[in-house]
Design an enzyme around this catalytic site. Structure first.
Site, PDB file in Angstrom:
ATOM      1  N   SER A  20       0.840  -1.198   0.000  1.00 43.03           N
ATOM      2  CA  SER A  20       0.000   0.000   0.000  1.00 43.03           C
ATOM      3  C   SER A  20       0.873   1.245   0.000  1.00 43.03           C
ATOM      4  O   SER A  20       2.033   1.200   0.432  1.00 43.03           O
ATOM      5  CB  SER A  20      -0.918  -0.006   1.222  1.00 43.03           C
ATOM      6  OG  SER A  20      -0.167  -0.189   2.403  1.00 43.03           O
ATOM      7  N   HIS A  25       3.617  -0.961   3.900  1.00 43.42           N
ATOM      8  CA  HIS A  25       2.932   0.312   3.647  1.00 43.42           C
ATOM      9  C   HIS A  25       4.021   1.361   3.398  1.00 43.42           C
ATOM     10  O   HIS A  25       4.828   1.641   4.290  1.00 43.42           O
ATOM     11  CB  HIS A  25       2.095   0.678   4.872  1.00 43.42           C
ATOM     12  CG  HIS A  25       1.323   1.950   4.724  1.00 43.42           C
ATOM     13  ND1 HIS A  25       0.206   2.058   3.920  1.00 43.42           N
ATOM     14  CD2 HIS A  25       1.500   3.181   5.268  1.00 43.42           C
ATOM     15  CE1 HIS A  25      -0.274   3.292   3.989  1.00 43.42           C
ATOM     16  NE2 HIS A  25       0.495   4.001   4.791  1.00 43.42           N
TER      17      HIS A  25
END
Ligand code: FAD
Length: 299
Positions: free
Chosen positions: A15, A267
């Site tokens: 992400s 992330h």
């Protein structure tokens, strides 16, 4: 789609995090960056929530555009700063009305010029209280975790107890603060598991692109940098290309080890730039599709 569904894929998630642009030209630039990064097939992207003013509205606008115009699943960050409970409910309704299904529930940092967090008289004092409301409204949501302890927490034990409280409101995932020592992440995950936190803990990685900026960020959030990395960066700090090259190499090594040892996702704090994230992911080809090990993934 809810992130909880993506987390059942049995492979690590990737992400990217963005912050809302200040003006229209920067908004156009950012949309181009996100379109560029879409080629890397992120599982989701997240958009931060500012400490006040007009940027807050821009979080809603940006997540809506990312979902509708670019076609990537967004996670909207939301904080307690300066909001009454009624305002939070209204904001959540707007997210729902715009098809947003995923939230990162945070307390938030104090606005610029203030040193301590002060809650709104009719607001939430901590992220767990916000998380309860977010859960009640039917969102899939994540919460923040701190491998090196939140700076305000007196001890790691206490911080983890509060983390457990947030998770118990029904969070589907934890995203960590940025860190440079993988051992701190693995230790954090083990300690979280030991107190019954079983949801996936996504590793927050910030590719270094600017020496003084990373010094400032780490000081603010309490993350520590290995002495060897600081010593490598210091002599070339004026040469942004050299700093980025070191940052990319270091982050790629970090991610490789995290994935090999079963981290359920990475992330990237992109700072609205695509080059470093793109290059790091280039170094990780082959590791993306592997399964995650039972130690670190959702059990
Ligand atoms: P909390 O969970 O409330 O924790 C804050 C402190 O209080 C900790 O020391 C904790 O141990 C303690 N605590 C927690 N619950 C309780 C309780 N019930 N009683 C007593 N003490 C308690 N900031 C922004 O402003 N906008 C963003 O978009 C943003 N995105 C972020 C994304 C990630 C992945 C991370 C890791 C951080 C982000 N932050 C953002 C920063 C974050 O808001 C700050 O770190 C903030 O200081 C703490 O937020 P929290 O949600 O962890 O708070």
């Amino acid at each position: 789609m809810k992130i909880s569904q993506l987390l059942t894929a049995g492979r690590p998630l990737f992400s990217f995090e963005f912050f809302p642009p200040k003006d229209d030209p920067s908004a156009a630039d950012l949309m181009a960056v996100i379109r560029d990064l879409k080629q890397l097939q992120p599982d989701f992207v997240s958009v931060t929530y500012g400490a006040g003013g007009s940027t807050r509205r821009k979080t809603l606008e940006l997540v809506t555009r990312i979902k509708r115009d670019i076609g990537i699943e967004p996670v909207a960050h939301l904080t307690c700063v300066g909001h009454s409970k009624t305002e939070i409910r209204d904001i959540l309704q707007e997210f729902t009305d715009n098809g947003i299904e995923n939230i990162l529930a945070l307390r938030g940092d104090p606005p610029r010029g203030q040193t301590a967090f002060v809650s709104h008289p009719d607001g939430f004092r901590h992220a767990n209280e916000l998380a309860e409301t977010v859960a009640r409204k039917g969102f899939c949501f994540g919460v923040a975790g701190y491998p090196e302890k939140h700076p305000e927490a007196p001890t790691m034990e206490e911080d983890l107890r509060h983390l457990k409280r947030k998770v118990d409101t029904g969070a589907s995932f934890i995203t960590t603060q940025l860190f440079f020592h993988n051992t701190r992440y693995f230790d954090f995950v083990s300690r979280a598991r030991a107190i019954g936190i079983q949801i996936p803990i996504l590793a927050g990685i910030m590719p270094i692109t600017n020496y003084s900026q990373i010094q400032r960020f780490t000081q603010l959030c309490g993350a520590t940098m290995p002495v060897s990395l600081t010593e490598e960066l210091q002599p070339v700090q004026e040469d942004l290309n050299a700093v980025s090259r070191i940052g990319i190499r270091y982050a790629a090594q970090q991610c490789r080890e995290l994935l090999q040892k079963g981290a359920p996702g990475i992330h990237f704090y992109t700072l609205n730039k695509s080059r470093s994230t793109r290059e790091i992911l280039g170094h990780l080809r082959g590791l993306r599709d592997q399964g995650t090990s039972s130690l670190l993934r959702d059990i």
